[in-house]
Design a protein around this motif. Structure first.
Motif, mmCIF file in Angstrom:
data_model
loop_
_atom_site.group_PDB
_atom_site.id
_atom_site.type_symbol
_atom_site.label_atom_id
_atom_site.label_comp_id
_atom_site.label_asym_id
_atom_site.label_seq_id
_atom_site.Cartn_x
_atom_site.Cartn_y
_atom_site.Cartn_z
ATOM 1 N N ASN A 187 0.730 -1.162 0.085
ATOM 2 C CA ASN A 187 -0.141 0.046 -0.047
ATOM 3 C C ASN A 187 0.831 1.027 -0.095
ATOM 4 O O ASN A 187 0.608 2.212 0.556
ATOM 5 C CB ASN A 187 -0.773 -0.002 1.196
ATOM 6 N N ALA A 188 2.082 1.537 -0.655
ATOM 7 C CA ALA A 188 3.044 2.401 -0.618
ATOM 8 C C ALA A 188 2.566 3.683 -0.904
ATOM 9 O O ALA A 188 2.952 4.590 -0.590
ATOM 10 C CB ALA A 188 4.346 2.178 -1.484
ATOM 11 N N ILE A 189 1.555 3.841 -1.793
ATOM 12 C CA ILE A 189 1.153 5.054 -2.217
ATOM 13 C C ILE A 189 0.265 5.698 -1.262
ATOM 14 O O ILE A 189 0.572 6.860 -0.731
ATOM 15 C CB ILE A 189 0.260 4.911 -3.498
ATOM 16 N N THR A 190 -0.695 5.046 -0.765
ATOM 17 C CA THR A 190 -1.569 5.826 0.207
ATOM 18 C C THR A 190 -0.479 5.878 1.662
ATOM 19 O O THR A 190 -0.641 6.885 2.464
ATOM 20 C CB THR A 190 -2.694 4.788 0.788
ATOM 21 N N LYS A 191 0.256 4.907 1.930
ATOM 22 C CA LYS A 191 1.123 5.153 3.333
ATOM 23 C C LYS A 191 1.974 6.153 3.302
ATOM 24 O O LYS A 191 2.141 6.816 4.207
ATOM 25 C CB LYS A 191 1.984 3.774 3.344
ATOM 26 N N ASN A 192 2.546 6.602 1.907
ATOM 27 C CA ASN A 192 3.483 7.445 1.814
ATOM 28 C C ASN A 192 2.761 9.018 2.034
ATOM 29 O O ASN A 192 3.247 9.897 2.759
ATOM 30 C CB ASN A 192 4.429 7.515 0.309
ATOM 31 N N ARG A 193 1.462 8.972 1.580
ATOM 32 C CA ARG A 193 0.905 10.223 1.808
ATOM 33 C C ARG A 193 0.373 10.245 3.279
ATOM 34 O O ARG A 193 0.343 11.337 3.780
ATOM 35 C CB ARG A 193 -0.717 10.091 0.787
ATOM 36 N N GLU A 194 0.215 9.439 3.829
ATOM 37 C CA GLU A 194 -0.057 9.443 5.441
ATOM 38 C C GLU A 194 1.131 9.955 6.261
ATOM 39 O O GLU A 194 1.155 10.775 7.036
ATOM 40 C CB GLU A 194 -0.506 8.093 5.976
ATOM 41 N N ILE A 195 2.386 9.378 5.635
ATOM 42 C CA ILE A 195 3.526 9.559 6.466
ATOM 43 C C ILE A 195 3.752 11.061 6.240
ATOM 44 O O ILE A 195 4.513 11.783 6.915
ATOM 45 C CB ILE A 195 4.588 8.835 5.721
ATOM 46 N N MET A 196 3.887 11.803 4.880
ATOM 47 C CA MET A 196 4.028 12.980 4.525
ATOM 48 C C MET A 196 2.996 14.089 5.172
ATOM 49 O O MET A 196 3.455 15.135 5.542
ATOM 50 C CB MET A 196 3.832 13.292 2.995
ATOM 51 N N GLY A 197 1.695 13.665 5.195
ATOM 52 C CA GLY A 197 0.723 14.696 5.988
ATOM 53 C C GLY A 197 0.192 15.635 4.842
ATOM 54 O O GLY A 197 0.651 15.505 3.896
ATOM 55 N N ALA A 198 -0.655 16.509 5.388
ATOM 56 C CA ALA A 198 -1.306 17.457 4.243
ATOM 57 C C ALA A 198 -0.397 17.980 3.714
ATOM 58 O O ALA A 198 0.722 18.545 4.191
ATOM 59 C CB ALA A 198 -2.520 18.273 5.093
ATOM 60 N N THR A 199 -0.919 18.644 2.434
ATOM 61 C CA THR A 199 -0.063 19.512 1.409
ATOM 62 C C THR A 199 0.353 20.722 2.249
ATOM 63 O O THR A 199 1.583 21.046 1.985
ATOM 64 C CB THR A 199 -0.783 20.014 0.312
ATOM 65 N N ASN A 200 -0.184 21.417 3.168
ATOM 66 C CA ASN A 200 -0.112 22.514 3.860
ATOM 67 C C ASN A 200 0.353 22.403 5.065
ATOM 68 O O ASN A 200 -0.204 21.609 5.982
ATOM 69 C CB ASN A 200 -1.185 23.386 3.953
ATOM 70 N N PRO A 201 1.650 22.338 5.530
ATOM 71 C CA PRO A 201 2.385 21.940 6.670
ATOM 72 C C PRO A 201 1.538 22.486 7.923
ATOM 73 O O PRO A 201 1.594 21.951 8.948
ATOM 74 C CB PRO A 201 3.767 22.619 6.726
ATOM 75 N N ALA A 202 0.971 23.759 7.824
ATOM 76 C CA ALA A 202 -0.059 24.097 8.829
ATOM 77 C C ALA A 202 -0.998 23.256 9.308
ATOM 78 O O ALA A 202 -1.513 23.372 10.385
ATOM 79 C CB ALA A 202 -0.556 25.511 8.420
#
Ligand code: CMP
Length: 141
Positions: free
Chosen positions: A81-96
């Motif tokens: 599930n690397a695509i979704t997992k990576n997005r979870e680890i990165m977090g929302a586009t806006n760091p705030a």
């Protein structure tokens, strides 16, 4: 779960703050493997091709200026599930708006300088990996 590969960029602001190690650590701690990696400086034409879907956005010029302003780490990440997992680890586009402990919360400076990029779908992952890597370079899947 599906074994997938996704495309990741550690952006110039995060490379400048010497955060390649802790960012790769987050991927590895969460079960993703570095299947391929290159430290490089993007050319303007390649960067414009990569971000072609944003060409009409008002921030396109600023985005390309920033992404070509210094070294970036290009990676293929593999795992369940690397695509979704990576997005979870990165977090929302806006760091705030990113959750505590995510890469963008820890290392992002603004919505533009948000430390990392990750593919948003299987089709994007295939296109983006193909722009920067030959199949023979995926040496650690
Ligand atoms: P990324 O995942 O690399 O994909 C497109 C990028 O555009 C996104 O991360 C942001 O860094 C950037 N971006 C999105 N919105 C804005 C904005 N309003 N101003 C500047 N950059 C933006």
């Amino acid at each position: 779960m599906a074994q997938e590969m996704t495309f990741s960029i550690i952006k110039p602001n995060a490379v400048k703050k010497n955060a390649i190690g802790p960012i790769i650590g987050k991927f590895e701690e969460n079960g993703l493997k570095i299947a391929a990696a290159k430290l490089t400086v993007l050319t303007r034409p390649k960067c414009e091709e990569f971000y072609a879907e944003h060409k009409e956005r008002p921030f396109f010029g600023e985005l390309v200026d920033f992404m070509t302003s210094g070294p970036v780490m290009l990676m293929a990440l593999s795992g369940d599930n690397a695509i979704t997992k990576n997005r979870e680890i990165m977090g929302a586009t806006n760091p705030a708006e990113a959750a505590d402990g995510t890469i963008r919360k820890l290392f992002g400076d603004s919505v533009g300088e948000n430390a990392v990029h990750g593919s948003d779908s299987p089709a994007s992952a295939e296109r983006e990996l193909g722009l920067f890597f030959e199949k023979s370079e995926f040496v650690n899947q």
